[in-house]
Motif scaffolding. Sequence first.
Motif, PDB file in Angstrom:
ATOM      1  N   ARG A   1       2.094  40.506  31.822  1.00 19.57           N
ATOM      2  CA  ARG A   1       1.518  42.084  31.201  1.00 19.57           C
ATOM      3  C   ARG A   1       3.590  42.537  31.368  1.00 19.57           C
ATOM      4  O   ARG A   1       3.662  42.903  30.679  1.00 19.57           O
ATOM      5  CB  ARG A   1       1.618  43.003  32.720  1.00 19.57           C
ATOM      6  CG  ARG A   1       1.961  44.345  32.545  1.00 19.57           C
ATOM      7  CD  ARG A   1       1.645  44.900  34.182  1.00 19.57           C
ATOM      8  NE  ARG A   1       0.607  44.934  33.484  1.00 19.57           N
ATOM      9  CZ  ARG A   1      -0.282  45.948  33.316  1.00 19.57           C
ATOM     10  NH1 ARG A   1       0.027  46.845  32.795  1.00 19.57           N
ATOM     11  NH2 ARG A   1      -1.908  45.922  32.900  1.00 19.57           N
ATOM     12  N   ALA A   2       4.310  41.802  31.441  1.00 20.00           N
ATOM     13  CA  ALA A   2       5.597  42.398  30.993  1.00 20.00           C
ATOM     14  C   ALA A   2       5.739  41.164  29.548  1.00 20.00           C
ATOM     15  O   ALA A   2       6.664  42.038  29.473  1.00 20.00           O
ATOM     16  CB  ALA A   2       6.429  40.926  32.138  1.00 20.00           C
ATOM     17  N   VAL A   3       5.134  40.687  29.457  1.00 19.78           N
ATOM     18  CA  VAL A   3       5.685  40.640  27.928  1.00 19.78           C
ATOM     19  C   VAL A   3       5.013  41.202  27.167  1.00 19.78           C
ATOM     20  O   VAL A   3       5.787  41.936  25.808  1.00 19.78           O
ATOM     21  CB  VAL A   3       5.189  39.103  27.345  1.00 19.78           C
ATOM     22  CG1 VAL A   3       4.807  38.421  25.950  1.00 19.78           C
ATOM     23  CG2 VAL A   3       5.592  37.597  28.586  1.00 19.78           C
ATOM     24  N   PHE A   4       4.253  41.940  27.453  1.00 23.22           N
ATOM     25  CA  PHE A   4       3.301  43.234  26.586  1.00 23.22           C
ATOM     26  C   PHE A   4       4.313  44.260  26.558  1.00 23.22           C
ATOM     27  O   PHE A   4       3.906  44.865  25.711  1.00 23.22           O
ATOM     28  CB  PHE A   4       1.825  43.279  26.691  1.00 23.22           C
ATOM     29  CG  PHE A   4       1.468  42.020  26.620  1.00 23.22           C
ATOM     30  CD1 PHE A   4       0.774  41.046  26.107  1.00 23.22           C
ATOM     31  CD2 PHE A   4       0.183  41.761  26.975  1.00 23.22           C
ATOM     32  CE1 PHE A   4       0.719  40.135  25.725  1.00 23.22           C
ATOM     33  CE2 PHE A   4      -1.091  40.487  27.642  1.00 23.22           C
ATOM     34  CZ  PHE A   4      -0.003  39.580  25.972  1.00 23.22           C
ATOM     35  N   GLU A   5       4.573  45.073  28.155  1.00 26.11           N
ATOM     36  CA  GLU A   5       5.101  46.213  27.839  1.00 26.11           C
ATOM     37  C   GLU A   5       6.446  45.904  27.440  1.00 26.11           C
ATOM     38  O   GLU A   5       6.939  46.833  26.665  1.00 26.11           O
ATOM     39  CB  GLU A   5       5.390  46.162  29.689  1.00 26.11           C
ATOM     40  CG  GLU A   5       4.170  46.213  30.051  1.00 26.11           C
ATOM     41  CD  GLU A   5       4.090  46.903  31.238  1.00 26.11           C
ATOM     42  OE1 GLU A   5       5.518  46.313  31.739  1.00 26.11           O
ATOM     43  OE2 GLU A   5       3.666  47.626  32.296  1.00 26.11           O
ATOM     44  N   THR A   6       7.336  44.070  27.013  1.00 27.56           N
ATOM     45  CA  THR A   6       8.628  44.449  26.894  1.00 27.56           C
ATOM     46  C   THR A   6       8.669  44.708  24.624  1.00 27.56           C
ATOM     47  O   THR A   6       9.446  45.208  24.303  1.00 27.56           O
ATOM     48  CB  THR A   6       9.715  43.213  27.131  1.00 27.56           C
ATOM     49  OG1 THR A   6       8.417  42.140  27.181  1.00 27.56           O
ATOM     50  CG2 THR A   6      10.296  42.927  28.048  1.00 27.56           C
ATOM     51  N   MET A   7       7.217  44.037  24.699  1.00 26.37           N
ATOM     52  CA  MET A   7       6.861  43.800  23.681  1.00 26.37           C
ATOM     53  C   MET A   7       6.372  45.629  22.841  1.00 26.37           C
ATOM     54  O   MET A   7       7.093  45.617  21.624  1.00 26.37           O
ATOM     55  CB  MET A   7       5.770  42.689  22.923  1.00 26.37           C
ATOM     56  CG  MET A   7       6.049  42.304  21.217  1.00 26.37           C
ATOM     57  SD  MET A   7       5.091  40.608  21.151  1.00 26.37           S
ATOM     58  CE  MET A   7       2.894  41.366  22.010  1.00 26.37           C
ATOM     59  N   GLY A   8       6.457  45.877  23.366  1.00 28.41           N
ATOM     60  CA  GLY A   8       5.780  47.498  22.400  1.00 28.41           C
ATOM     61  C   GLY A   8       3.920  47.002  22.307  1.00 28.41           C
ATOM     62  O   GLY A   8       3.754  48.746  21.929  1.00 28.41           O
ATOM     63  N   ILE A   9       2.689  46.257  22.819  1.00 28.95           N
ATOM     64  CA  ILE A   9       1.710  46.298  22.740  1.00 28.95           C
ATOM     65  C   ILE A   9       1.118  47.689  23.571  1.00 28.95           C
ATOM     66  O   ILE A   9       1.490  47.589  25.322  1.00 28.95           O
ATOM     67  CB  ILE A   9       1.229  45.535  23.139  1.00 28.95           C
ATOM     68  CG1 ILE A   9       1.371  44.179  22.151  1.00 28.95           C
ATOM     69  CG2 ILE A   9      -0.530  45.777  23.699  1.00 28.95           C
ATOM     70  CD1 ILE A   9       1.016  43.027  21.790  1.00 28.95           C
ATOM     71  N   GLN A  10       0.205  48.218  23.235  1.00 25.30           N
ATOM     72  CA  GLN A  10      -0.681  49.598  24.180  1.00 25.30           C
ATOM     73  C   GLN A  10      -2.349  49.407  24.482  1.00 25.30           C
ATOM     74  O   GLN A  10      -2.063  49.865  25.584  1.00 25.30           O
ATOM     75  CB  GLN A  10      -0.336  50.548  23.464  1.00 25.30           C
ATOM     76  CG  GLN A  10       1.033  51.298  22.936  1.00 25.30           C
ATOM     77  CD  GLN A  10       0.633  52.723  21.968  1.00 25.30           C
ATOM     78  OE1 GLN A  10       0.034  53.229  22.111  1.00 25.30           O
ATOM     79  NE2 GLN A  10       2.518  52.686  21.201  1.00 25.30           N
TER      80      GLN A  10
END
Length: 209
Positions: free
Chosen positions: A129-138
């Motif tokens: 989740r941390a990876v996706f949130e910092t990457m900008g995936i919604q």
Amino acid sequence: MARQQNGERSTRGERGRDREREREEEFVDKLVHINRVAKVVKGGRRFSFAALVVVGDAKGRVGFGSGKAREVPEAIRKATDQAKREMIRVPLREGRTLHHDVRGHFGAGQVILRAVPAGTGIIAGGPMRAVFETMGIQDVVAKCVGTTNPHNMVNATFKALRLLMSPRAVAAKRGKKVGEIIGRRDGTILIPLIRNSVTSEMTRRDHVA
């Protein structure tokens, strides 16, 4: 003349510092895991801290790093600097989800990432989740099988992200048009599929146990 040159140098230095501040403000960082490590030496135990940090610009660029130091802030700073140096760019569909499903494997961990329709949100746990949130995936559905080690989970996630390709890149590689590459995109069955796969994996483990 010397005063004029000194003034120009100071102005250039201020501009360079402003650019560095703007770059730092662009990034979002998240502390994924921190671990206390003890080393037994003559006279007692010496403690140090290891940090795992994920950094991204919320626009498709993301990186991770690990750092070790005697103090927590210094370990986080080292991990953040390493993450910024090793950032990768991930192609996103409509700026919100993945172009296609992908799997990644590292050590004992295996991750499954699936593209989903708009409005699904981020269905992933912990380090992913941390990876996706910092990457900008919604919108994404992710599952990790085989490990709960945050280092293995993050490494497996990045291995999967490096395998992602946009339709334009695939078309250029194959010498075809983008329209020939893109098929029918119906993501309504993706969530039931991941649930079925997770259920079957849990059933298999119960039988083995």
